[in-house]
Design an enzyme around this catalytic site. Sequence first.
Site, PDB file in Angstrom:
ATOM      1  N   ASP A   3      -5.017  -1.222 -11.076  1.00 40.57           N
ATOM      2  CA  ASP A   3      -5.868  -0.039 -11.175  1.00 40.57           C
ATOM      3  C   ASP A   3      -5.096   1.108 -11.822  1.00 40.57           C
ATOM      4  O   ASP A   3      -3.865   1.179 -11.704  1.00 40.57           O
ATOM      5  CB  ASP A   3      -6.340   0.390  -9.787  1.00 40.57           C
ATOM      6  CG  ASP A   3      -7.315  -0.602  -9.171  1.00 40.57           C
ATOM      7  OD1 ASP A   3      -7.904  -1.387  -9.920  1.00 40.57           O
ATOM      8  OD2 ASP A   3      -7.461  -0.587  -7.930  1.00 40.57           O
ATOM      9  N   TYR A  56       3.850  -5.706  -2.746  1.00 44.10           N
ATOM     10  CA  TYR A  56       3.476  -4.313  -2.999  1.00 44.10           C
ATOM     11  C   TYR A  56       4.184  -3.380  -2.017  1.00 44.10           C
ATOM     12  O   TYR A  56       4.438  -3.749  -0.869  1.00 44.10           O
ATOM     13  CB  TYR A  56       1.975  -4.103  -2.802  1.00 44.10           C
ATOM     14  CG  TYR A  56       1.078  -4.900  -3.702  1.00 44.10           C
ATOM     15  CD1 TYR A  56       0.660  -4.383  -4.929  1.00 44.10           C
ATOM     16  CD2 TYR A  56       0.598  -6.151  -3.323  1.00 44.10           C
ATOM     17  CE1 TYR A  56      -0.195  -5.103  -5.754  1.00 44.10           C
ATOM     18  CE2 TYR A  56      -0.250  -6.880  -4.140  1.00 44.10           C
ATOM     19  CZ  TYR A  56      -0.644  -6.352  -5.357  1.00 44.10           C
ATOM     20  OH  TYR A  56      -1.489  -7.068  -6.165  1.00 44.10           O
ATOM     21  N   ASP A 115      -9.477   4.311  -2.104  1.00 41.57           N
ATOM     22  CA  ASP A 115      -8.216   4.820  -2.654  1.00 41.57           C
ATOM     23  C   ASP A 115      -8.344   6.304  -2.976  1.00 41.57           C
ATOM     24  O   ASP A 115      -9.356   6.949  -2.673  1.00 41.57           O
ATOM     25  CB  ASP A 115      -7.793   4.019  -3.892  1.00 41.57           C
ATOM     26  CG  ASP A 115      -8.805   4.099  -5.041  1.00 41.57           C
ATOM     27  OD1 ASP A 115      -9.690   4.973  -5.009  1.00 41.57           O
ATOM     28  OD2 ASP A 115      -8.701   3.280  -5.971  1.00 41.57           O
ATOM     29  N   ARG A 119      -6.551  -2.242  -0.861  1.00 38.64           N
ATOM     30  CA  ARG A 119      -7.451  -1.187  -0.360  1.00 38.64           C
ATOM     31  C   ARG A 119      -8.155  -1.640   0.913  1.00 38.64           C
ATOM     32  O   ARG A 119      -8.246  -0.890   1.883  1.00 38.64           O
ATOM     33  CB  ARG A 119      -8.484  -0.827  -1.425  1.00 38.64           C
ATOM     34  CG  ARG A 119      -7.947   0.068  -2.536  1.00 38.64           C
ATOM     35  CD  ARG A 119      -8.977   0.291  -3.607  1.00 38.64           C
ATOM     36  NE  ARG A 119      -9.182  -0.900  -4.425  1.00 38.64           N
ATOM     37  CZ  ARG A 119     -10.307  -1.175  -5.087  1.00 38.64           C
ATOM     38  NH1 ARG A 119     -11.348  -0.363  -4.993  1.00 38.64           N
ATOM     39  NH2 ARG A 119     -10.406  -2.247  -5.831  1.00 38.64           N
TER      40      ARG A 119
END
Length: 286
Positions: free
Chosen positions: A37, A65, A79, A175
Amino acid sequence: MNGILIVNKSKGYTSHNIVTKVKKITGEKVGHTGTLDPLATGVLPLLIGKGTLCSKYLMNHDKTYTVVLKLGIKKSTGDEEGDILQQEVVDEELLDENNVKIVLESFLGEQEQIPPIYSAIKVNGKKLYEYARKGQQVEIQPRKITIYDIQLLKIDKANLEIQFEVSCSKGTYIRSLCEDIAEKMGTIGYMKELQRTRVGTFTIEQSVLVEDLNKENVEKHIITIEKLFENLENIELNEKKIQLFLNGVKLSFDLKDEIYKIYSKKQFIGIGVVKEKLLKRDIIVL
């Protein structure tokens, strides 16, 4: 120029922006193994030239991550970009280190996850975010994912933020994971920051910053197809067999079903696949 380039994506860039930039630099076909993203940063493997033919071997990689979860606020997209849907006071006791670790560890293993409505998953031929933008309701089916490891890095009580590192299977939505963690803690939350530090064997230490992308740096950092498959066994073909191989003729080899690096006169030719004692061409770099 053929191979894999590991880019360290900065915030604000789209994966498409970076693909276009590398196409202009190299003059080659360029693809990727999965987008990030615009607000996310970190590892973005790009496939260049005949490296694009390697995508089938790279699509199912697990990922790592570093994440910042903001508590007390729920957002429409899950987000930083989304509109605030809900706010609530967060009890400081929820941020107790032991409590946070217990909650994080409860997500280890295989489980079902419901993807966010703002995602590119298709339902009845339309992407979920298309339904979301029109305010339409749609049933989202859960997907199986696996959390291999999850570690607490930092608790910021003043800003109601938790930083953690997670290693997970392909298809995991961070998310959704953030919202699920917040819910299990007894509150609400959203993914404030996301950095991808690893995709399969590709790490952020191997990467080149988007801002530093130029022909010299691409050539310096590109991982060749030969290097990419360095752990595979080799098959050396003589002059007669290499011509047959290059022409698509299947060759008899008493070897196990596997992928192999193909050489002729010690020169790397490409990748071949043995199946049922027959070797056939797959990726040719000549």
